[in-house]
Scaffold this active site. Sequence first.
Site, mmCIF file in Angstrom:
data_model
loop_
_atom_site.group_PDB
_atom_site.id
_atom_site.type_symbol
_atom_site.label_atom_id
_atom_site.label_comp_id
_atom_site.label_asym_id
_atom_site.label_seq_id
_atom_site.Cartn_x
_atom_site.Cartn_y
_atom_site.Cartn_z
ATOM 1 C CB ALA A 171 -0.928 0.003 1.209
ATOM 2 N NE ARG A 172 3.186 4.427 -4.278
ATOM 3 C CZ ARG A 172 4.475 4.109 -4.293
ATOM 4 N NH1 ARG A 172 5.322 4.830 -3.561
ATOM 5 N NH2 ARG A 172 4.920 3.098 -5.007
ATOM 6 N N GLY A 173 0.633 5.442 0.995
ATOM 7 C CA GLY A 173 -0.164 6.470 1.650
ATOM 8 C C GLY A 173 0.487 7.832 1.550
ATOM 9 C CB THR A 174 -0.581 11.102 2.985
ATOM 10 O OG1 THR A 174 -1.886 10.936 2.459
ATOM 11 C CG2 THR A 174 -0.159 12.555 2.845
ATOM 12 N N GLY A 177 3.790 7.481 3.862
ATOM 13 C CA GLY A 177 4.647 6.316 3.837
ATOM 14 C C GLY A 177 4.160 5.262 2.867
ATOM 15 C CB THR A 178 5.626 3.199 0.588
ATOM 16 O OG1 THR A 178 5.548 4.493 -0.007
ATOM 17 C CG2 THR A 178 5.228 2.161 -0.439
ATOM 18 C CB VAL A 179 2.798 -0.752 3.780
ATOM 19 C CG1 VAL A 179 2.918 -2.103 4.480
ATOM 20 C CG2 VAL A 179 2.440 0.337 4.789
ATOM 21 C CE LYS A 233 2.971 3.625 7.865
ATOM 22 N NZ LYS A 233 1.806 3.775 8.743
ATOM 23 C CG ASP A 281 -5.422 7.672 13.506
ATOM 24 O OD1 ASP A 281 -6.609 8.054 13.404
ATOM 25 O OD2 ASP A 281 -4.683 7.495 12.527
#
Length: 378
Positions: A83-86, A88-90, A103, A220
């Site tokens: 997965a790719r987020g704002t 970081g990337t996993v 991560k 969170d």
Amino acid sequence: MNSKKGEEGSEVKEGSASELKGHGSFKNRDMFFRADQIDLKSLDIQLEKKLSKIWLNGALGSRKPKDEWEIDLSKLEIRYLVARGTYGTVYRGIHDGQDVAVKLLDWGADGHATDFETATLRSSFQQEVAVWNKLDNSNITKFVGASMGTTELKIPSNGQTLLPSRACCVVLEYVAGGTLKQYLIKHSRRKLPYKVVIQLALDLARGLSYLHSKKIVHRDVKTENMLLTTSRNVKIADFGVARVEAQNPKDMTGETGTLHYMAPEVLEGKPYNRKCDVYSFGICLWEIYACDMPYYNLTFSEVSHAVVHQNMRPEIPRCCPSSLGSIMKRCWEANSEKRPEMDEVVRLLEAIDTSKGGGMIPEDQMQGCFCFVPTRGP
């Protein structure tokens, strides 16, 4: 030996070059030296060697671990992108024969943050992974290690092999069952047996209770941040790193879905404590029971205003047992002091009798339950 006076009256002995090279000590603090007798090239080389040594000892990609949690990246094999987020990337990978999730946190591209901001983020990162390293609970994702740098990390070529120089790396156990959010979406039509609802809720409650006992506030809590094992046990993820990722309160909005779980005091920007996690748990508990998303048809501004000023909460289905509905209501009290501690929530959930059922009846049955017709809105 001849001598002469310097401009300031200090006496400088001629032929003292040997002393300048370090073969003697000087007792006169006011002594001046002739610049043309100092080997500047030699000094530059020595200075460069000294600075290089300092850099290597504290550099991002240092081979020698400085802390017990620092991982040897040469033992880590990255397999593929998950997965790719704002922030970081996993990736999924292998470390010492163990399946792991990797991560990468880059906090944006190089040049988009000041040195002070970067130093602050990295300091927080160090403190939090040091805490995570000491945690041991079956409902907390197991921490494997971390690295303050990624220079030795080998990432499969995907057209984006360059990482920001300040990137950090976190390695965790790989949890194969996906997120709790995905599981609930999958069962949004048929819903879940009451026994499963309580089991999932208890896992989450026990994990949060453990974190709070260690003086850790997740901040969170949401079903997206909960992972499931193949045997359907819940493991809390991102409890520490999420704090680093959400330095700016504006980032904790719709992009991550967090706003729907935020306590009123958090939405208002007021001081908050561990009870904000209790509120978020109450929303998660409703979501687990209903297999639905709260406030799905409202904008973020509408949710924020209604939760804070109109005391809006998700509608509890009429078929929900009062014992469970009571826990939801207590957890999402507007006054944080009235919310229970998580260890009390654990005891309340453990006391619930699931032998007679109590979950939502599947909607596709001919004689289904119509007690839950969502009426959303402020």
